[in-house]
Design an enzyme around this catalytic site. Sequence first.
Site, PDB file in Angstrom:
ATOM      1  N   ILE A 199       0.868  -1.172   0.000  1.00 35.49           N
ATOM      2  CA  ILE A 199       0.000   0.000   0.000  1.00 35.49           C
ATOM      3  C   ILE A 199       0.903   1.220   0.000  1.00 35.49           C
ATOM      4  CG2 ILE A 199      -1.700   1.291   1.335  1.00 35.49           C
ATOM      5  CD1 ILE A 199      -2.920  -1.420   2.067  1.00 35.49           C
ATOM      6  N   LEU A 200       0.649   2.127  -0.912  1.00 36.34           N
ATOM      7  CA  LEU A 200       1.525   3.305  -1.046  1.00 36.34           C
ATOM      8  C   LEU A 200       1.097   4.395  -0.071  1.00 36.34           C
ATOM      9  CD1 LEU A 200       1.744   3.166  -4.905  1.00 36.34           C
ATOM     10  CD2 LEU A 200       3.700   2.977  -3.347  1.00 36.34           C
ATOM     11  N   ASN A 208      -3.737   1.323 -11.423  1.00 37.84           N
ATOM     12  CA  ASN A 208      -3.528  -0.016 -10.865  1.00 37.84           C
ATOM     13  C   ASN A 208      -4.356  -1.010 -11.666  1.00 37.84           C
ATOM     14  OD1 ASN A 208      -2.759  -2.006  -8.817  1.00 37.84           O
ATOM     15  ND2 ASN A 208      -4.881  -1.882  -8.111  1.00 37.84           N
ATOM     16  N   HIS A 260      -6.392  -4.639 -11.433  1.00 31.04           N
ATOM     17  CA  HIS A 260      -6.987  -5.556 -10.459  1.00 31.04           C
ATOM     18  C   HIS A 260      -7.720  -6.670 -11.223  1.00 31.04           C
ATOM     19  CE1 HIS A 260      -8.601  -6.694  -6.552  1.00 31.04           C
ATOM     20  NE2 HIS A 260      -9.760  -6.891  -7.151  1.00 31.04           N
TER      21      HIS A 260
HETATM   22  C1  GRF Z   1      -2.355  -9.456 -11.494  1.00 30.88           C
HETATM   23  O1  GRF Z   1      -3.363 -10.422 -11.386  1.00 30.88           O
HETATM   24  C2  GRF Z   1      -2.881  -8.090 -11.108  1.00 30.88           C
HETATM   25  O2  GRF Z   1      -4.205  -7.905 -11.447  1.00 30.88           O
HETATM   26  C3  GRF Z   1      -2.709  -8.085  -9.609  1.00 30.88           C
HETATM   27  O3  GRF Z   1      -1.488  -8.760  -9.401  1.00 30.88           O
HETATM   28  C4  GRF Z   1      -1.262  -9.687 -10.467  1.00 30.88           C
HETATM   29  C5  GRF Z   1       0.094  -9.411 -11.034  1.00 30.88           C
HETATM   30  O4  GRF Z   1       0.479 -10.350 -12.015  1.00 30.88           O
HETATM   31  N1  GRF Z   1      -2.733  -6.740  -9.083  1.00 30.88           N
HETATM   32  P1  GRF Z   1       1.816 -10.135 -12.828  1.00 30.88           P
HETATM   33  O5  GRF Z   1       2.946  -9.945 -11.816  1.00 30.88           O
HETATM   34  O6  GRF Z   1       1.665  -8.928 -13.691  1.00 30.88           O
HETATM   35  O7  GRF Z   1       1.998 -11.388 -13.628  1.00 30.88           O
END
Ligand code: GRF
Length: 202
Positions: free
Chosen positions: A93-94, A109, A111
């Site tokens: 968390i930043l 970000n 998700h």
């Molecule tokens: C992804 O599923 C992203 O949505 C989440 O963390 C994961 C990172 O995967 N925040 P990667 O390191 O880009 O393969």
Amino acid sequence: MTLPVGVLVSGRGTNLQAILDACAAGRVDARVVLVASSRADAPAFERAARADVPRAVFDTTAYGGREPAQVAIADALVRVGVRLVVLAGFDRILCDAFFERLGPIPVINIHPALLPRFGGRGMVGSKVHEAVLASGDRESGATVHRAHPGMVDEGEIVVQGRVPVMPGDTPESLAARVLEQEHVAIVQAIARFAEEMSPTRR
Ligand code: GRF
């Protein structure tokens, strides 16, 4: 003008790779100018090295704590002239000071679910996909959103990509389908910011 991007990572780095590949192929008018990792041994960091992108580590010990380390990284991002910061599988968390130091530079970000559902503290990794399967939802997807101080998985949605939830899905099979969509969505989101910066839009 090519959009200079900073990417923050912690893990395997497949989203970072999608960004690097899209930049290299000219599919997005952007360039990754700094990759900062919360872990020096992250595979994502090796991907950055292979692409010959400058790298930095959030070394909390060296900087005497989480906040000074984050401030140092923000300063490094500003110094190299980033116009966009991408959190691509970043596991910390930043703190507010990080955002303050960045000033007007936007942070996004990625998700692995259709926010605002299935976000927030603790909703990470396979927990997200387990929750989607338990909900009975018929679709899931990837969300790229703006990140702001004090907020986790909240902020204006930039891009969402949807995938079906299939009968018999496991958290792993759903995660794999969503991940493909993440790689598309993150590049689309960066392209949006690159377009906004392009002189023809001014
Ligand atoms: C992804 O599923 C992203 O949505 C989440 O963390 C994961 C990172 O995967 N925040 P990667 O390191 O880009 O393969």
